[in-house]
Design a protein around this motif. Structure first.
Motif, PDB file in Angstrom:
ATOM      1  N   LEU A  79      19.607 -86.986  34.633  1.00 52.50           N
ATOM      2  CA  LEU A  79      18.874 -87.211  35.867  1.00 52.50           C
ATOM      3  C   LEU A  79      18.302 -88.615  35.817  1.00 52.50           C
ATOM      4  N   ALA A  80      18.745 -89.456  36.744  1.00 56.19           N
ATOM      5  CA  ALA A  80      18.303 -90.852  36.754  1.00 56.19           C
ATOM      6  C   ALA A  80      17.736 -91.194  38.125  1.00 56.19           C
ATOM      7  N   PRO A  81      16.701 -92.028  38.165  1.00 55.70           N
ATOM      8  CA  PRO A  81      16.214 -92.499  39.461  1.00 55.70           C
ATOM      9  C   PRO A  81      17.357 -93.157  40.229  1.00 55.70           C
ATOM     10  N   ASP A  82      17.376 -92.968  41.539  1.00 54.72           N
ATOM     11  CA  ASP A  82      18.470 -93.501  42.355  1.00 54.72           C
ATOM     12  C   ASP A  82      18.757 -94.963  42.056  1.00 54.72           C
TER      13      ASP A  82
ATOM     14  N   LEU B 260      14.008 -85.273  45.030  1.00 51.37           N
ATOM     15  CA  LEU B 260      13.534 -85.904  43.805  1.00 51.37           C
ATOM     16  C   LEU B 260      13.770 -87.408  43.807  1.00 51.37           C
ATOM     17  N   ASN B 261      14.545 -87.921  44.785  1.00 52.35           N
ATOM     18  CA  ASN B 261      14.912 -89.334  44.816  1.00 52.35           C
ATOM     19  C   ASN B 261      15.571 -89.759  43.507  1.00 52.35           C
ATOM     20  N   CYS B 262      16.434 -88.884  43.011  1.00 52.22           N
ATOM     21  CA  CYS B 262      17.169 -89.126  41.777  1.00 52.22           C
ATOM     22  C   CYS B 262      18.620 -88.733  41.987  1.00 52.22           C
TER      23      CYS B 262
ATOM     24  N   LEU C  62      11.291 -75.155  37.321  1.00 49.55           N
ATOM     25  CA  LEU C  62      11.240 -74.748  38.727  1.00 49.55           C
ATOM     26  C   LEU C  62       9.969 -75.283  39.386  1.00 49.55           C
ATOM     27  N   ALA C  63       8.856 -75.198  38.682  1.00 50.85           N
ATOM     28  CA  ALA C  63       7.597 -75.724  39.234  1.00 50.85           C
ATOM     29  C   ALA C  63       7.694 -77.232  39.462  1.00 50.85           C
ATOM     30  N   ALA C  64       8.312 -77.948  38.520  1.00 49.21           N
ATOM     31  CA  ALA C  64       8.468 -79.402  38.671  1.00 49.21           C
ATOM     32  C   ALA C  64       9.367 -79.722  39.865  1.00 49.21           C
ATOM     33  N   LEU C  65      10.458 -78.960  40.026  1.00 46.20           N
ATOM     34  CA  LEU C  65      11.341 -79.180  41.175  1.00 46.20           C
ATOM     35  C   LEU C  65      10.601 -78.944  42.489  1.00 46.20           C
ATOM     36  N   LYS C  66       9.869 -77.846  42.549  1.00 42.90           N
ATOM     37  CA  LYS C  66       9.130 -77.531  43.788  1.00 42.90           C
ATOM     38  C   LYS C  66       8.096 -78.602  44.102  1.00 42.90           C
ATOM     39  N   ALA C  67       7.520 -79.201  43.058  1.00 39.30           N
ATOM     40  CA  ALA C  67       6.513 -80.250  43.248  1.00 39.30           C
ATOM     41  C   ALA C  67       7.149 -81.620  43.489  1.00 39.30           C
ATOM     42  N   GLY C  68       8.479 -81.713  43.365  1.00 42.09           N
ATOM     43  CA  GLY C  68       9.151 -83.004  43.515  1.00 42.09           C
ATOM     44  C   GLY C  68       8.877 -83.950  42.359  1.00 42.09           C
ATOM     45  N   ASP C  69       8.581 -83.392  41.191  1.00 42.65           N
ATOM     46  CA  ASP C  69       8.203 -84.181  40.015  1.00 42.65           C
ATOM     47  C   ASP C  69       9.430 -84.412  39.131  1.00 42.65           C
ATOM     48  N   ALA C  70      10.161 -85.461  39.429  1.00 45.39           N
ATOM     49  CA  ALA C  70      11.402 -85.753  38.711  1.00 45.39           C
ATOM     50  C   ALA C  70      11.144 -86.094  37.246  1.00 45.39           C
TER      51      ALA C  70
END
Length: 144
Positions: free
Chosen positions: A118-121, A17-19, A56-64
């Protein structure tokens, strides 16, 4: 050593997720809220299941961004329907969002304790610093 997983349970997949997750804990006074008073709880389980499936769908799609929004909706469900948040965790979650988090929610059994945001890196450190500055009695448990 590899963890041993029951045959009915699959090990977690690593999702990108780059978060970063920001975990903040605060000792809160005992709340007078009681889940027994909540008449919305049975209907809310349908909402919770929907949030979980969409998460779960958002996680699988990498949609942070979507996953973060769902975290925030989950916190609102805990606050408004189950009545298991306290003003301190509501304030920390709101401050995390105001300082760049994509989502934030209380975690655990309810009635205070910890939030996870959850925050962007690139914003995680400044968000965590803002939270510890605004809430000096809170403890930053992890930034991962």
């Amino acid at each position: 050593m590899r963890p041993v997983w029951p045959s009915a349970v699959r090990p977690p997949q690593h999702l990108v997720l780059n978060c970063s997750a920001i975990w903040v804990w605060m000792i809160c006074p005992v709340s007078t809220r009681c889940p027994i008073r909540s008449t919305a709880a049975p209907a809310t389980s349908v909402t919770d299941n929907d949030l979980t499936e969409r998460g779960l769908a958002a996680l699988k799609a990498g949609d942070a961004a979507t996953f973060g929004a769902l975290m925030t909706q989950s916190h609102a469900t805990e606050r408004d329907n189950y009545e298991i948040t306290v003003p301190e965790t509501d304030a920390i979650a709101a401050a995390a969002l105001a300082n760049g988090a994509l989502g934030a929610r209380q975690t655990g059994g309810g009635w205070g304790g910890a939030i996870v945001a959850l925050a962007p890196d690139e914003q995680a450190e400044s968000c965590a610093e803002a939270l510890t500055k605004k809430f000096p009695n809170a403890k930053l448990l992890a930034l991962s």
